[in-house]
Design a protein around this motif. Structure first.
Motif, PDB file in Angstrom:
ATOM      1  N   TRP A 127      -9.123   2.976 -42.265  1.00 34.72           N
ATOM      2  CA  TRP A 127      -7.963   2.491 -43.017  1.00 34.72           C
ATOM      3  C   TRP A 127      -6.685   2.631 -42.195  1.00 34.72           C
ATOM      4  O   TRP A 127      -5.817   1.745 -42.231  1.00 34.72           O
ATOM      5  N   MET A 164      -6.259   4.386 -49.938  1.00 41.01           N
ATOM      6  CA  MET A 164      -7.155   3.274 -49.621  1.00 41.01           C
ATOM      7  C   MET A 164      -8.597   3.765 -49.535  1.00 41.01           C
ATOM      8  O   MET A 164      -8.864   4.787 -48.893  1.00 41.01           O
ATOM      9  N   ALA A 167     -13.218   1.241 -54.315  1.00 39.31           N
ATOM     10  CA  ALA A 167     -12.474   0.618 -55.417  1.00 39.31           C
ATOM     11  C   ALA A 167     -12.598   1.396 -56.717  1.00 39.31           C
ATOM     12  O   ALA A 167     -11.634   1.484 -57.491  1.00 39.31           O
ATOM     13  N   ARG A 189      -1.632  -1.550 -57.780  1.00 42.00           N
ATOM     14  CA  ARG A 189      -2.904  -1.904 -57.129  1.00 42.00           C
ATOM     15  C   ARG A 189      -2.704  -3.219 -56.373  1.00 42.00           C
ATOM     16  O   ARG A 189      -2.813  -4.301 -56.930  1.00 42.00           O
ATOM     17  N   SER A 190      -2.391  -3.147 -55.083  1.00 42.51           N
ATOM     18  CA  SER A 190      -2.163  -4.365 -54.304  1.00 42.51           C
ATOM     19  C   SER A 190      -3.475  -5.068 -53.964  1.00 42.51           C
ATOM     20  O   SER A 190      -3.507  -6.274 -53.749  1.00 42.51           O
ATOM     21  N   LYS A 191      -4.574  -4.297 -53.892  1.00 36.78           N
ATOM     22  CA  LYS A 191      -5.931  -4.820 -53.728  1.00 36.78           C
ATOM     23  C   LYS A 191      -6.849  -3.876 -54.495  1.00 36.78           C
ATOM     24  O   LYS A 191      -6.441  -2.783 -54.873  1.00 36.78           O
ATOM     25  N   ASP A 192      -8.111  -4.261 -54.688  1.00 30.79           N
ATOM     26  CA  ASP A 192      -9.051  -3.372 -55.369  1.00 30.79           C
ATOM     27  C   ASP A 192      -9.156  -2.026 -54.665  1.00 30.79           C
ATOM     28  O   ASP A 192      -9.354  -0.989 -55.306  1.00 30.79           O
ATOM     29  N   THR A 193      -9.033  -2.055 -53.353  1.00 26.44           N
ATOM     30  CA  THR A 193      -9.227  -0.843 -52.550  1.00 26.44           C
ATOM     31  C   THR A 193      -7.911  -0.171 -52.153  1.00 26.44           C
ATOM     32  O   THR A 193      -7.927   0.806 -51.404  1.00 26.44           O
ATOM     33  N   TYR A 194      -6.779  -0.677 -52.628  1.00 26.31           N
ATOM     34  CA  TYR A 194      -5.458  -0.131 -52.272  1.00 26.31           C
ATOM     35  C   TYR A 194      -4.689   0.262 -53.529  1.00 26.31           C
ATOM     36  O   TYR A 194      -4.563  -0.535 -54.454  1.00 26.31           O
ATOM     37  N   ASN A 228       2.509 -12.101 -53.852  1.00 28.07           N
ATOM     38  CA  ASN A 228       1.662 -11.153 -54.581  1.00 28.07           C
ATOM     39  C   ASN A 228       2.299 -10.751 -55.905  1.00 28.07           C
ATOM     40  O   ASN A 228       3.437 -11.113 -56.204  1.00 28.07           O
ATOM     41  N   SER A 247      -1.128 -17.448 -52.808  1.00 24.37           N
ATOM     42  CA  SER A 247      -0.814 -16.549 -53.931  1.00 24.37           C
ATOM     43  C   SER A 247      -1.827 -16.668 -55.065  1.00 24.37           C
ATOM     44  O   SER A 247      -2.388 -17.746 -55.295  1.00 24.37           O
TER      45      SER A 247
END
Length: 277
Positions: A127, A164, A167, A189-194, A228, A247
């Protein structure tokens, strides 16, 4: 200038997924378009991002812009000058950061700690390497507890905590933050993993208004570019909101117009169209 609802007197732009191309750098076309707009119309071009300051200032240097910079989604706003005078400085308490660490210490979720231009990680894991590649910034290495102890000892807060990893665990942390620290920090949550944890009161739209007010520009006379979910309010509240082609649908619906994908220099092409360059 092409016809818009109101004359454009300021432009704000997100960075990742918006300003940068597929190689996460400024394309020659984007640099040329922004410089032309600034030279021909003398319009402020304000970079607004969740990034740390030095992951933004090198882009401002390439673009030859000296306008205020909004880092950490508004947690830190400063004048892009030699002295870097601070306009706004919001932080998370180290107590909250300790709670995040305690929640994650028996997991494999990566923790990055940010304060001003400092970025600390424990190891250069997968990461950390991703973020180094994305931002062109190298972190310092130290145990999380040691970093937080040092900052607490000096009375410093934390500008951002980035978590990070898996998920499911990241989702559990998000629920924990909303349950235990809803009034102490924002968890996004900017991404599932972030999961990005920022100070209360950090919001791109609020930061935008603070800077525009200082410049004497009404939001109705501003254009904003984003891609985003954390750009939605900003896009809604300006006179001319532009969502990138990459987007999510919710972001596109918040904008006045949808530009090309950021990998196709969508921002540059929209500036060319908008300002008849």
């Amino acid at each position: 200038m092409a016809e818009t609802l109101q004359p454009i007197k300021a432009i704000l732009s997100d960075i990742d997924g918006t300003l940068l191309n597929k190689n996460r750098v400024l394309s020659p076309l984007t640099v040329e378009a922004i410089k032309k707009v600034r030279n021909l119309y003398n319009i402020p071009f304000i970079l607004i991002s969740a990034r740390m300051p030095k992951a933004i200032t090198h882009l401002a240097t390439q673009l030859e812009i000296t306008d205020p910079i909004i880092a950490y989604n508004g947690g830190l706003i400063f004048h892009n000058s030699e002295k870097k005078e601070v306009v706004q400085n919001l932080t998370i308490s180290t107590d909250v950061a300790y709670d995040v660490y305690s929640f994650l210490k028996d997991t494999d979720v990566h923790i990055s700690l940010f304060r001003e231009d400092e970025w600390f990680v424990e190891t250069e894991d997968y990461w950390a390497k991703r973020e180094i590649n994305n931002t062109r910034v190298t972190p310092e290495f130290a145990p999380v507890e040691k970093t937080l102890e040092k900052w607490a000892r000096h009375g410093f807060g934390v500008h951002k905590i980035m978590c990070m990893g898996d998920a499911h665990v990241v989702g559990e942390l998000e629920h924990f933050m909303r349950r235990e620290h809803v009034g102490n920090a924002n968890a996004y949550r900017s991404k599932d993993t972030y999961l990005e944890i920022t100070p209360m009161g950090t919001n791109k739209a609020l930061a935008m208004h603070k800077v525009l007010d200082a410049l004497g520009v009404d939001a109705a006379n501003a254009a904003a570019f984003g891609d985003n979910y954390n750009d939605v309010e900003m896009l809604r509240e300006v006179g001319y909101g532009v969502a990138m082609g990459n987007s999510p649908e919710k972001v596109k619906k918040a904008a006045n117009v949808v530009a090309l994908h950021h990998k196709e220099d969508g921002l540059a092409h929209e500036l060319i169209r908008l300002f008849n360059l």
